[in-house]
Design an enzyme around this catalytic site. Structure first.
Site, PDB file in Angstrom:
ATOM      1  N   ARG A 173      11.494   4.067   2.998  1.00  0.00           N
ATOM      2  CA  ARG A 173      11.200   3.046   4.019  1.00  0.00           C
ATOM      3  C   ARG A 173      12.482   2.273   4.296  1.00  0.00           C
ATOM      4  NH1 ARG A 173       6.118  -1.002   4.234  1.00  0.00           N
ATOM      5  NH2 ARG A 173       5.228   0.952   5.001  1.00  0.00           N
ATOM      6  N   LYS A 212      26.253  -3.449  -2.043  1.00  0.00           N
ATOM      7  CA  LYS A 212      27.730  -3.409  -2.155  1.00  0.00           C
ATOM      8  C   LYS A 212      28.355  -2.776  -0.918  1.00  0.00           C
ATOM      9  CE  LYS A 212      27.328  -2.512  -7.129  1.00  0.00           C
ATOM     10  NZ  LYS A 212      27.554  -1.479  -8.157  1.00  0.00           N
ATOM     11  N   HIS A 259       5.612   5.803  11.375  1.00  0.00           N
ATOM     12  CA  HIS A 259       5.039   5.709  10.027  1.00  0.00           C
ATOM     13  C   HIS A 259       4.010   6.839   9.919  1.00  0.00           C
ATOM     14  CE1 HIS A 259       3.597   4.177   6.336  1.00  0.00           C
ATOM     15  NE2 HIS A 259       3.338   2.925   6.648  1.00  0.00           N
ATOM     16  N   ARG A 308       0.798  -1.223   0.000  1.00  0.00           N
ATOM     17  CA  ARG A 308       0.000   0.000   0.000  1.00  0.00           C
ATOM     18  C   ARG A 308       0.831   1.273   0.000  1.00  0.00           C
ATOM     19  NH1 ARG A 308      -2.900  -4.011   1.865  1.00  0.00           N
ATOM     20  NH2 ARG A 308      -0.952  -4.473   2.896  1.00  0.00           N
ATOM     21  N   THR A 309       1.812   1.332   0.901  1.00  0.00           N
ATOM     22  CA  THR A 309       2.518   2.605   1.078  1.00  0.00           C
ATOM     23  C   THR A 309       3.239   3.003  -0.212  1.00  0.00           C
ATOM     24  OG1 THR A 309       2.796   2.079   3.406  1.00  0.00           O
ATOM     25  CG2 THR A 309       4.140   3.869   2.541  1.00  0.00           C
TER      26      THR A 309
HETATM   27  C1  NCD Z   1       2.287  -1.195   8.203  1.00  0.00           C
HETATM   28  C2  NCD Z   1       3.787  -0.981   8.283  1.00  0.00           C
HETATM   29  O1  NCD Z   1       4.499  -1.195   7.303  1.00  0.00           O
HETATM   30  O2  NCD Z   1       4.211  -0.547   9.337  1.00  0.00           O
HETATM   31  N1  NCD Z   1       1.855  -1.418   6.892  1.00  0.00           N
HETATM   32  C3  NCD Z   1       1.462  -0.341   6.154  1.00  0.00           C
HETATM   33  O3  NCD Z   1       2.248   0.489   5.772  1.00  0.00           O
HETATM   34  N2  NCD Z   1       0.148  -0.208   5.908  1.00  0.00           N
HETATM   35  C4  NCD Z   1       1.778  -2.203   9.163  1.00  0.00           C
HETATM   36  C5  NCD Z   1       2.370  -3.575   9.184  1.00  0.00           C
HETATM   37  O4  NCD Z   1       3.238  -3.918   8.368  1.00  0.00           O
HETATM   38  O5  NCD Z   1       1.956  -4.364  10.029  1.00  0.00           O
END
Ligand code: NCD
Length: 301
Positions: free
Chosen positions: A101, A80, A129, A50-51
């Site tokens: 991320r 590397k 997040h 999703r993100t």
């Molecule tokens: C979450 C995350 O990556 O922290 N997922 C997301 O971005 N919707 C929650 C999770 O991974 O449990």
């Protein structure tokens, strides 16, 4: 606001309202080419559905172009041995913003120090997040019409769940909410967050038994036990099935309550809940697109 690293950057509700209004506009299809000729880099060292895809969609919908590496640990020069700082320095000389991320807590802040363009934290290990928390709050507002005077249960891995950490910061700005922090003993909210809540307008109650509070709450926010943060698999096995919501349990909830989850779900919510109108998690995920459009627009313009 140059970077979006933590929800601690928000201290009053007005800025949040501004983001929600912009998201509303975008959800109604008012898409100006706000990011025409911009380039957004999505650099992901951890898995995402999703993100990353909603950020990329948001950028494309606003007229930007996207460059991305969805498995940066393997497919970027990190494999590397290049440092995150060097990688970010270089990418910030190509792109106009970086959505990052990374598996290490604090990585987004580190990146923001060396980046010449906005860094958006799309998850830094067990840290935060922030864009997820913004879309969570936006969803509560859209579904229930307010973010005040609510009883909200945050359930599952409160220790490692970065969505929880970011959401708690935001909820602590609002008045007269009661938070039920529901987790096994092993996965309790870190003390630093509890200290933060102690100094704010929000009340919180720690609880291990979800069934006990189901009929009291307005928002049920379920989370996945964060398997990737455990050092020993046996420790994960011990707590992985701590809370499971099924259709029968939902019958105890108030009619006008909602069920949320940042997703992905493993077994915390069974699929027989999906058809219930209180199940808001798919609507929640869709709201992410509009919130991310708003964030990109605000940071870049
Ligand atoms: C979450 C995350 O990556 O922290 N997922 C997301 O971005 N919707 C929650 C999770 O991974 O449990």
């Amino acid at each position: 606001m140059k970077h979006l690293i933590s929800t601690k950057q928000f201290t009053d509700v007005n800025k949040l309202e501004e983001i929600f209004q912009l998201a509303d506009r975008y959800s109604q299809g008012n898409v100006a080419e706000a990011l025409k000729h911009k380039i957004i880099a999505c650099i992901f060292y951890e898995p995402s559905t999703r993100t990353r895809l909603s950020f990329e969609t948001a950028a494309l919908r606003l007229g930007a172009e996207v460059i991305s590496t969805e498995n940066a640990s393997l497919f970027s020069s990190a494999a590397k041995g290049e440092t995150l700082e060097d990688t970010i320095k270089i990418i910030s000389s190509y792109a106009d913003a970086i959505v990052l991320r990374h598996y290490q807590k604090g990585s987004a802040r580190l990146a923001s120090v060396v980046s010449s363009v906005p860094i958006i934290n799309a998850g830094d290990g067990a840290g935060e997040h922030p864009t997820q928390a913004l879309l969570d709050l936006y969803t509560i507002k859209k579904e229930l019409g307010r973010i005040e005077g609510l009883k909200i249960a945050l359930v599952g891995d409160l220790l490692n769940g970065r969505t929880i950490h970011s959401l708690i910061n935001l909820l602590s700005i609002y008045n007269s909410n009661i938070l039920y922090l529901v987790s096994p003993q092993e996965l309790k909210l870190p003390a630093s967050f509890k200290r933060l809540l102690d100094n704010k307008k929000v009340n919180f109650i720690e609880e291990t038994n979800l069934t006990k509070i189901l009929n009291k709450i307005d928002v049920l926010y379920m989370t996945r036990v964060q398997k990737e943060r455990f050092k020993k698999i046996e420790e994960y096995e011990k707590v992985k099935d701590a809370y499971r919501l099924d259709g029968k349990a939902v019958q105890q909830m108030k009619k006008e309550s909602i069920i949320m989850h940042p997703l992905p779900r493993i077994n915390e919510i069974s699929t027989d809940v999906d058809g219930d109108e209180r199940a808001a998690y798919f609507r929640q995920a869709k709201n992410g697109l509009y919130i991310r459009m708003a964030i990109l627009d605000l940071l870049l313009n």
